[in-house]
Design a protein around this motif. Structure first.
Motif, mmCIF file in Angstrom:
data_model
loop_
_atom_site.group_PDB
_atom_site.id
_atom_site.type_symbol
_atom_site.label_atom_id
_atom_site.label_comp_id
_atom_site.label_asym_id
_atom_site.label_seq_id
_atom_site.Cartn_x
_atom_site.Cartn_y
_atom_site.Cartn_z
ATOM 1 N N ALA A 124 92.432 2.809 -36.236
ATOM 2 C CA ALA A 124 93.568 3.117 -37.106
ATOM 3 C C ALA A 124 94.103 4.471 -36.678
ATOM 4 C CB ALA A 124 93.142 3.149 -38.568
ATOM 5 N N GLY A 125 95.426 4.610 -36.687
ATOM 6 C CA GLY A 125 96.009 5.880 -36.271
ATOM 7 C C GLY A 125 97.519 5.776 -36.224
ATOM 8 N N ASP A 126 98.136 6.815 -35.661
ATOM 9 C CA ASP A 126 99.596 6.826 -35.599
ATOM 10 C C ASP A 126 100.112 6.076 -34.375
ATOM 11 O OD1 ASP A 126 98.499 8.724 -33.922
ATOM 12 O OD2 ASP A 126 100.244 10.035 -34.047
ATOM 13 N N ALA A 127 99.254 5.870 -33.376
ATOM 14 C CA ALA A 127 99.625 5.101 -32.189
ATOM 15 C C ALA A 127 98.335 4.713 -31.483
ATOM 16 C CB ALA A 127 100.488 5.941 -31.255
ATOM 17 N N LEU A 128 98.345 3.602 -30.769
ATOM 18 C CA LEU A 128 97.142 3.175 -30.046
ATOM 19 C C LEU A 128 96.776 4.195 -28.963
ATOM 20 C CD1 LEU A 128 97.825 -0.630 -29.629
ATOM 21 C CD2 LEU A 128 95.749 0.367 -30.629
ATOM 22 N N PRO A 129 95.511 4.303 -28.624
ATOM 23 C CA PRO A 129 95.137 5.176 -27.507
ATOM 24 C C PRO A 129 95.824 4.682 -26.235
ATOM 25 C CG PRO A 129 93.179 4.374 -28.664
ATOM 26 C CD PRO A 129 94.340 3.623 -29.221
ATOM 27 N N GLY A 130 96.267 5.615 -25.408
ATOM 28 C CA GLY A 130 97.025 5.268 -24.217
ATOM 29 C C GLY A 130 96.316 4.265 -23.316
ATOM 30 N N ASP B 71 100.056 3.541 -38.495
ATOM 31 C CA ASP B 71 100.927 4.101 -39.533
ATOM 32 C C ASP B 71 101.061 5.589 -39.246
ATOM 33 O OD1 ASP B 71 101.629 3.372 -42.809
ATOM 34 O OD2 ASP B 71 101.558 5.481 -42.176
ATOM 35 N N ALA B 72 102.291 6.083 -39.334
ATOM 36 C CA ALA B 72 102.540 7.487 -38.986
ATOM 37 C C ALA B 72 101.685 8.443 -39.822
ATOM 38 C CB ALA B 72 104.023 7.805 -39.164
ATOM 39 N N ARG B 73 101.370 8.041 -41.056
ATOM 40 C CA ARG B 73 100.587 8.924 -41.921
ATOM 41 C C ARG B 73 99.160 9.129 -41.408
ATOM 42 N NH1 ARG B 73 102.718 5.610 -47.079
ATOM 43 N NH2 ARG B 73 102.472 4.039 -45.471
ATOM 44 N N LEU B 74 98.729 8.240 -40.499
ATOM 45 C CA LEU B 74 97.353 8.352 -40.001
ATOM 46 C C LEU B 74 97.243 9.272 -38.789
ATOM 47 C CD1 LEU B 74 96.241 4.644 -40.443
ATOM 48 C CD2 LEU B 74 95.779 6.596 -41.930
ATOM 49 N N LYS B 75 98.272 10.049 -38.549
ATOM 50 C CA LYS B 75 98.216 11.054 -37.481
ATOM 51 C C LYS B 75 97.075 12.027 -37.771
ATOM 52 C CE LYS B 75 101.593 14.196 -35.251
ATOM 53 N NZ LYS B 75 100.676 15.092 -34.675
ATOM 54 N N HIS B 76 96.875 12.301 -39.067
ATOM 55 C CA HIS B 76 95.826 13.248 -39.447
ATOM 56 C C HIS B 76 94.678 12.532 -40.131
ATOM 57 C CE1 HIS B 76 98.385 16.457 -38.261
ATOM 58 N NE2 HIS B 76 99.328 16.101 -39.113
ATOM 59 N N LEU B 77 93.567 13.261 -40.244
ATOM 60 C CA LEU B 77 92.353 12.680 -40.800
ATOM 61 C C LEU B 77 92.438 12.618 -42.331
ATOM 62 C CD1 LEU B 77 89.489 11.605 -40.306
ATOM 63 C CD2 LEU B 77 88.675 13.953 -40.375
ATOM 64 N N HIS B 78 93.136 11.603 -42.825
ATOM 65 C CA HIS B 78 93.135 11.369 -44.272
ATOM 66 C C HIS B 78 91.937 10.468 -44.557
ATOM 67 C CE1 HIS B 78 96.820 13.442 -45.095
ATOM 68 N NE2 HIS B 78 97.419 12.795 -44.117
ATOM 69 N N SER B 79 90.796 11.107 -44.810
ATOM 70 C CA SER B 79 89.516 10.398 -44.862
ATOM 71 C C SER B 79 89.554 9.182 -45.770
ATOM 72 C CB SER B 79 88.414 11.342 -45.354
ATOM 73 O OG SER B 79 88.545 12.591 -44.738
ATOM 74 N N ILE B 80 90.169 9.345 -46.944
ATOM 75 C CA ILE B 80 90.131 8.278 -47.940
ATOM 76 C C ILE B 80 90.923 7.064 -47.439
ATOM 77 C CG2 ILE B 80 90.520 7.725 -50.384
ATOM 78 C CD1 ILE B 80 88.579 10.119 -49.851
#
Ligand SMILES: Cc1cc2nc3c(=O)[nH]c(=O)nc-3n(C[C@H](O)[C@H](O)[C@H](O)COP(=O)(O)OP(=O)(O)OC[C@H]3O[C@@H](n4cnc5c(N)ncnc54)[C@H](O)[C@@H]3O)c2cc1C
Ligand SMILES: Nc1ncnc2c1ncn2[C@@H]1O[C@H](COP(=O)(O)O)[C@@H](O)[C@H]1O
Lengths: 285, 331
Positions: free
Chosen positions: B43-49, B67-76
């Motif tokens: 899960a993240g803002d974009a797949l690993p290259g 999802d763009a919001r998953l750029k950062h570590l939103h643990s929950i």
């Protein structure tokens, strides 16, 4: 700020393990190891006291452990904690992180009105770093792990730095929240002399003689204990029973002997070593 | 025996972290003999290259949620997403890299799934256990590295474990699994975002153990920060990387990034030269798998000699300068 709960654990001092720390059968001789306040839990307590000193709030230190763990609670009182609690019961024995976090989380819920929970990043006996997050999950708080600096705080939010591996993150969170604290955050204060005089007799109720009990109660020297029944916990979720992981076997680490070639320290010997290094070097490059 | 591997990318480079590849291969060696597949979850803002890499190490499918919001570590948020993914796959085993991200999220997931999680495993294998059939045996150091404990999770599924980067080895051969990327659907709940990331400062990475064939490490025996220059000179001469024991770091001879061992990096270079390092268990935990170990120590009883292949008993202040001179001569 209402209440700040600090999670603290008494741990064997694994940094100073001596010869007799291991028994013949390869298990740990806990009796031979001095028991200390888990280092990063002291940083968590220091952070709680820093916040309280500035914006108020009640600092409550809780630990789940055997009666001897009351020693770190006494130390917490010396440092400035308002209240301490020992959560102790034979039925808690052999708890893994899931069972430990269940007991701690239930205690926090019953304390009520808690805005902030601070834990150490990890305990030096197991180094798992799991109990903090697992408590956060059970009490439904936001979580920030690996906190390496406290930048700003007030009654509405706090801003901390998190030590990621490839980056440092500056994070703002409202309450309630649970943070796990690394040793970079602060330097824990020394026990306060006045408080030491006040609490030097602090102990568990059972350790006071009948004649002293009244005086101990009156002077709040009694360290309160909570058991499985007091907390109305589900026995199936505590201790060994509530622990999905089991220790299958333990072995102490033995040195394995290598095929060692020793070189002398004369010039020709060192030259030979360099030649041999170059041989390996050519192979690898 | 189906395995799930938590796939992580380096937020700075956008590429897979090595540990994700290492664990994919490890999961393959655990699952494949028992006809189980390896599924990656991301899960993240974009797949690993370079996510395709994973299929060459035994992954059969990659479930992902972007999802763009998953750029950062939103643990929950990560917890909810991975818990859903794991529930939908019903794996026997779930492996995480013991990174600062893995160690943040994995315990939340284990707590939600009410199952066991064993941190920082150094060995994982499958064997029969009593009447429970085949289960995962998880070996990890404990008590500051003085004991090795084998942990099992006999009655719960999934069996979860984390492993540090560099601990599991990669094979030489590559596999050819077809690339199967599967988007995962979940309703992202805004209330999962509880932190605000004000800024993110990349750390300047000064040390690269991953690609170093040779590592030259200094310990307390080096004596001073100035003297540590000898270690750097030797590293320069051999085009190697500089390592350090914790004592050397604590004394300020070298920066923390250089620390090797249980609380530092785990390395396996072709050649490891330990100078003025006693070889305590916690240091060995990070380097004893090196192919060739050379020890320079003035104490012939130092435990480092028990694992070294070549050694000199003497003062490094005298030995290293001579080595440097001959290295120059040998070109
Ligand atoms: C929980 C925990 C985690 C730890 N994690 C790590 C870790 O990740 N990495 C790590 O390294 N340690 C770690 N340690 C610390 C570890 O136990 C040792 O204390 C440490 O590795 C010792 O470092 P050293 O060998 O440099 O120092 P020392 O043990 O002091 O050894 C110095 C050596 O230098 C030799 N020497 C002295 N002078 C000279 C000279 N002039 N020439 C040649 N030789 C000389 C001495 O004979 C001696 O053998 C950890 C400890 C704990 C409890
Ligand atoms: N028995 C316990 N009682 C109170 N706090 C604990 C206990 N065990 C762990 N903790 C807290 O959780 C942190 C991480 O512990 P661990 O997951 O064991 O590495 C510790 O630093 C403590 O803050």
């Amino acid at each position: 700020m209402q209440k700040i709960v600090v999670l603290a654990k008494q741990v064997p001092d694994t940094a100073n393990i001596t010869g007799n720390a291991m028994k013949e059968d390869g298990t740990v001789n806990r009796a031979a190891l001095p028991a200390i306040f888990n280092p990063e839990d002291l940083n968590a307590l220091e952070m709680a006291l820093t916040i309280k000193d500035k914006i108020g709030g009640e600092v409550i230190v809780i630990t789940m452990g055997p009666p001897k763990a009351a020693e770190i609670l006494k130390h917490s009182l010396y440092m400035g904690a308002d209240r301490v609690m020992l959560i102790t019961d034979r039925k808690f024995a052999a708890a893994d992180t899931l069972a430990t976090s269940y007991v701690l989380a239930e205690t926090i819920k019953q304390i009520g009105n808690v805005d902030l929970v601070l834990a150490g990043r990890q305990a030096i006996d197991g180094d798992t770093a799991q109990v903090g997050p697992q408590v956060a999950d059970k009490i439904g708080f936001n979580q920030i792990t690996y906190v390496s600096a406290l930048k700003e705080f007030n009654d509405n939010y706090l801003i901390v730095e998190r030590d990621g591996e490839v980056q440092t993150e500056v994070i703002k969170t409202g309450y309630p929240a649970l943070l796990t604290i690394t040793s970079q955050v602060n330097t824990p204060r020394y026990p306060n002399c006045r408080r030491m005089l006040q609490y030097f007799r602090a102990d568990l109720r059972e350790n006071f003689s009948d004649s002293d009990k009244l005086a101990a109660e009156a002077n709040v020297w009694v360290i309160p204990t909570l058991s499985l029944d007091n907390l109305k916990l589900d026995e199936d979720r505590c201790g060994l029973k509530g622990s999905p992981t089991k220790v299958h076997k333990i072995k102490s680490i033995m040195l394995k002997g290598g095929d060692l070639k020793i070189y002398g320290t004369g010039q020709t010997d060192i030259k030979q070593l360099v030649r041999d290094i170059m041989k390996v070097y050519v192979e690898v490059n | 025996m189906k395995s799930i591997v938590f796939i992580e990318k380096n937020p700075v480079t956008g590429k897979l972290r090595n540990v994700s590849i290492e664990l994919t291969h490890k999961a393959y060696t655990l699952s494949n003999p028992l006809k189980g597949e390896v599924v990656g979850v991301f899960a993240g803002d974009a797949l690993p290259g370079n996510s395709d890499e994973l299929f060459r190490f035994g992954m059969s499918r990659l479930l992902y949620f972007i999802d763009a919001r998953l750029k950062h570590l939103h643990s929950i948020a990560f917890k909810h997403i991975f818990v859903e993914m794991i529930r939908s796959e019903e794996p026997d085993i779930v492996l995480f890299g013991a990174t600062h991200t893995g160690r943040d999220i994995a315990p939340l997931i284990a707590s939600s799934l009410k199952t066991g999680l064993t941190a920082d495993c150094t060995q994982l294998y499958i064997k029969d256990y009593k009447d429970k059939g085949k289960i995962l045996y998880q070996v990890r150091p404990a008590f500051g590295g003085n004991i090795l404990a084998t942990i099992i999770t006999p009655d719960h599924r999934p069996m979860m474990a984390s492993v540090r980067e560099g601990v599991m080895l990669l094979p030489e051969e590559r596999l050819n699994h077809p690339v199967k990327m599967e988007p995962f659907t979940i309703d992202f709940d805004e209330s999962w975002v509880k932190s605000e990331f004000l800024s993110v400062i990349p750390k300047v990475k000064k040390v690269d153990f991953g690609s170093a064939n040779i590592i030259i490490s200094g310990g307390a025996g080096v004596g001073s920060a100035e003297n540590f220059r000898l270690i750097r000179d030797l590293a320069n001469a051999l085009k190697g990387e500089v390592g350090a024991s914790r004592a050397a770091v604590d004394f300020g001879f070298a920066e923390k990034d250089h620390q090797i061992g249980q609380t530092g990096s785990v390395v396996r270079p072709k050649l490891y030269i330990a100078c003025g390092i006693s070889g305590q268990i916690q240091h060995r935990a990070g380097m004893e798998e090196s192919q060739k170990i050379i020890a320079i120590n003035k104490d012939s009883e130092a435990p480092i000699f028990n694992i070294a292949h070549m050694g000199i008993v003497g003062d490094l202040n005298e030995i290293i300068p001579v080595m440097l001179r001959y290295l120059k001569e040998e070109g």
